[in-house]
Write a protein that holds these residues in place. Structure first.
Motif, PDB file in Angstrom:
ATOM      1  N   MET A   1      -3.315 -18.234   4.190  1.00 37.14           N
ATOM      2  CA  MET A   1      -3.014 -16.880   3.776  1.00 37.14           C
ATOM      3  C   MET A   1      -3.812 -15.907   4.626  1.00 37.14           C
ATOM      4  O   MET A   1      -4.901 -16.192   5.080  1.00 37.14           O
ATOM      5  N   SER A   2      -3.280 -14.746   4.812  1.00 36.60           N
ATOM      6  CA  SER A   2      -3.906 -13.736   5.648  1.00 36.60           C
ATOM      7  C   SER A   2      -5.095 -13.088   4.939  1.00 36.60           C
ATOM      8  O   SER A   2      -5.051 -12.799   3.761  1.00 36.60           O
ATOM      9  N   ASP A   3      -6.179 -12.877   5.701  1.00 35.67           N
ATOM     10  CA  ASP A   3      -7.347 -12.207   5.146  1.00 35.67           C
ATOM     11  C   ASP A   3      -7.252 -10.700   5.295  1.00 35.67           C
ATOM     12  O   ASP A   3      -8.018  -9.973   4.687  1.00 35.67           O
ATOM     13  N   LYS A   4      -6.321 -10.220   6.116  1.00 38.42           N
ATOM     14  CA  LYS A   4      -6.183  -8.788   6.350  1.00 38.42           C
ATOM     15  C   LYS A   4      -5.475  -8.124   5.177  1.00 38.42           C
ATOM     16  O   LYS A   4      -4.588  -8.700   4.564  1.00 38.42           O
ATOM     17  N   THR A   5      -5.901  -6.912   4.869  1.00 40.56           N
ATOM     18  CA  THR A   5      -5.256  -6.156   3.802  1.00 40.56           C
ATOM     19  C   THR A   5      -4.923  -4.767   4.308  1.00 40.56           C
ATOM     20  O   THR A   5      -5.547  -4.265   5.252  1.00 40.56           O
ATOM     21  N   ILE A   6      -3.930  -4.164   3.687  1.00 41.65           N
ATOM     22  CA  ILE A   6      -3.530  -2.804   4.034  1.00 41.65           C
ATOM     23  C   ILE A   6      -3.371  -1.991   2.761  1.00 41.65           C
ATOM     24  O   ILE A   6      -2.990  -2.518   1.716  1.00 41.65           O
ATOM     25  N   ARG A   7      -3.713  -0.706   2.857  1.00 39.53           N
ATOM     26  CA  ARG A   7      -3.549   0.215   1.732  1.00 39.53           C
ATOM     27  C   ARG A   7      -2.270   1.007   1.991  1.00 39.53           C
ATOM     28  O   ARG A   7      -2.095   1.611   3.042  1.00 39.53           O
ATOM     29  N   VAL A   8      -1.376   1.002   0.999  1.00 41.47           N
ATOM     30  CA  VAL A   8      -0.093   1.689   1.094  1.00 41.47           C
ATOM     31  C   VAL A   8      -0.059   2.776   0.024  1.00 41.47           C
ATOM     32  O   VAL A   8      -0.361   2.503  -1.139  1.00 41.47           O
ATOM     33  N   THR A   9       0.303   4.000   0.419  1.00 44.41           N
ATOM     34  CA  THR A   9       0.367   5.132  -0.510  1.00 44.41           C
ATOM     35  C   THR A   9       1.762   5.737  -0.456  1.00 44.41           C
ATOM     36  O   THR A   9       2.300   5.970   0.635  1.00 44.41           O
ATOM     37  N   LEU A  10       2.341   5.997  -1.619  1.00 47.01           N
ATOM     38  CA  LEU A  10       3.641   6.657  -1.702  1.00 47.01           C
ATOM     39  C   LEU A  10       3.423   8.161  -1.555  1.00 47.01           C
ATOM     40  O   LEU A  10       2.694   8.762  -2.343  1.00 47.01           O
ATOM     41  N   ILE A  11       4.042   8.773  -0.528  1.00 45.53           N
ATOM     42  CA  ILE A  11       3.818  10.196  -0.279  1.00 45.53           C
ATOM     43  C   ILE A  11       5.059  11.040  -0.543  1.00 45.53           C
ATOM     44  O   ILE A  11       4.963  12.260  -0.593  1.00 45.53           O
ATOM     45  N   LYS A  12       6.218  10.408  -0.694  1.00 44.73           N
ATOM     46  CA  LYS A  12       7.451  11.129  -1.008  1.00 44.73           C
ATOM     47  C   LYS A  12       8.132  10.471  -2.194  1.00 44.73           C
ATOM     48  O   LYS A  12       7.936   9.287  -2.456  1.00 44.73           O
ATOM     49  N   SER A  13       8.965  11.224  -2.860  1.00 44.66           N
ATOM     50  CA  SER A  13       9.657  10.742  -4.044  1.00 44.66           C
ATOM     51  C   SER A  13      10.670   9.655  -3.703  1.00 44.66           C
ATOM     52  O   SER A  13      11.300   9.678  -2.646  1.00 44.66           O
ATOM     53  N   MET A  14      10.853   8.719  -4.626  1.00 44.48           N
ATOM     54  CA  MET A  14      11.875   7.685  -4.476  1.00 44.48           C
ATOM     55  C   MET A  14      13.247   8.187  -4.924  1.00 44.48           C
ATOM     56  O   MET A  14      14.248   7.530  -4.684  1.00 44.48           O
ATOM     57  N   PHE A  15      13.280   9.342  -5.574  1.00 42.50           N
ATOM     58  CA  PHE A  15      14.531   9.895  -6.068  1.00 42.50           C
ATOM     59  C   PHE A  15      15.462  10.194  -4.892  1.00 42.50           C
ATOM     60  O   PHE A  15      15.064  10.800  -3.909  1.00 42.50           O
ATOM     61  N   GLY A  16      16.701   9.757  -4.991  1.00 41.13           N
ATOM     62  CA  GLY A  16      17.691  10.011  -3.960  1.00 41.13           C
ATOM     63  C   GLY A  16      17.705   8.998  -2.825  1.00 41.13           C
ATOM     64  O   GLY A  16      18.512   9.107  -1.911  1.00 41.13           O
ATOM     65  N   GLN A  17      16.811   8.009  -2.874  1.00 39.85           N
ATOM     66  CA  GLN A  17      16.777   6.977  -1.843  1.00 39.85           C
ATOM     67  C   GLN A  17      17.755   5.863  -2.199  1.00 39.85           C
ATOM     68  O   GLN A  17      18.136   5.702  -3.358  1.00 39.85           O
ATOM     69  N   LEU A  18      18.133   5.082  -1.201  1.00 40.88           N
ATOM     70  CA  LEU A  18      18.970   3.917  -1.459  1.00 40.88           C
ATOM     71  C   LEU A  18      18.228   2.947  -2.368  1.00 40.88           C
ATOM     72  O   LEU A  18      17.000   2.882  -2.355  1.00 40.88           O
ATOM     73  N   ALA A  19      18.988   2.190  -3.130  1.00 37.93           N
ATOM     74  CA  ALA A  19      18.378   1.250  -4.075  1.00 37.93           C
ATOM     75  C   ALA A  19      17.496   0.234  -3.356  1.00 37.93           C
ATOM     76  O   ALA A  19      16.434  -0.136  -3.862  1.00 37.93           O
ATOM     77  N   SER A  20      17.897  -0.207  -2.178  1.00 36.05           N
ATOM     78  CA  SER A  20      17.091  -1.196  -1.455  1.00 36.05           C
ATOM     79  C   SER A  20      15.742  -0.614  -1.031  1.00 36.05           C
ATOM     80  O   SER A  20      14.726  -1.318  -1.046  1.00 36.05           O
ATOM     81  N   ILE A  21      15.712   0.667  -0.694  1.00 33.87           N
ATOM     82  CA  ILE A  21      14.453   1.317  -0.317  1.00 33.87           C
ATOM     83  C   ILE A  21      13.571   1.499  -1.542  1.00 33.87           C
ATOM     84  O   ILE A  21      12.362   1.244  -1.505  1.00 33.87           O
ATOM     85  N   ARG A  22      14.162   1.924  -2.664  1.00 35.51           N
ATOM     86  CA  ARG A  22      13.407   2.051  -3.912  1.00 35.51           C
ATOM     87  C   ARG A  22      12.827   0.706  -4.330  1.00 35.51           C
ATOM     88  O   ARG A  22      11.672   0.618  -4.753  1.00 35.51           O
ATOM     89  N   ASN A  23      13.637  -0.351  -4.198  1.00 33.05           N
ATOM     90  CA  ASN A  23      13.179  -1.688  -4.580  1.00 33.05           C
ATOM     91  C   ASN A  23      12.046  -2.171  -3.683  1.00 33.05           C
ATOM     92  O   ASN A  23      11.146  -2.873  -4.148  1.00 33.05           O
ATOM     93  N   SER A  24      12.079  -1.802  -2.413  1.00 30.02           N
ATOM     94  CA  SER A  24      10.987  -2.169  -1.512  1.00 30.02           C
ATOM     95  C   SER A  24       9.691  -1.492  -1.936  1.00 30.02           C
ATOM     96  O   SER A  24       8.629  -2.121  -1.962  1.00 30.02           O
TER      97      SER A  24
END
Length: 67
Positions: A1-24
């Motif tokens: 398993m990878s020892d590297k980690t990344i911090r991910v922050t949501l900066i825009k709304s999921m409203f109006g996005q495709l379902a696959s993008i929202r699910n990601s």
């Protein structure tokens, strides 16, 4: 398993996005604007980040994996 980690922050709304993008974004554990999670730097997580990259801020994390 990878020892590297990344911090991910949501900066825009999921409203109006495709379902696959929202699910990601939900698959990464993001719930609302400004919410940050630390995830392992794996190919599957990178794929979800690439799918929703226009809504996310990505930075390297110094701590361990919380999800």
């Amino acid at each position: 398993m990878s020892d590297k980690t990344i911090r991910v922050t949501l900066i825009k709304s999921m409203f109006g996005q495709l379902a696959s993008i929202r699910n990601s974004a939900r698959g990464l554990g993001l719930r609302r604007i400004g919410h940050s999670v630390v995830v392992a730097d794996t190919p599957s997580n990178r794929g979800m980040i690439n799918a929703a990259s226009h809504m996310l801020k990505v930075e390297t994390a110094l701590g361990g994996v919380t999800k």
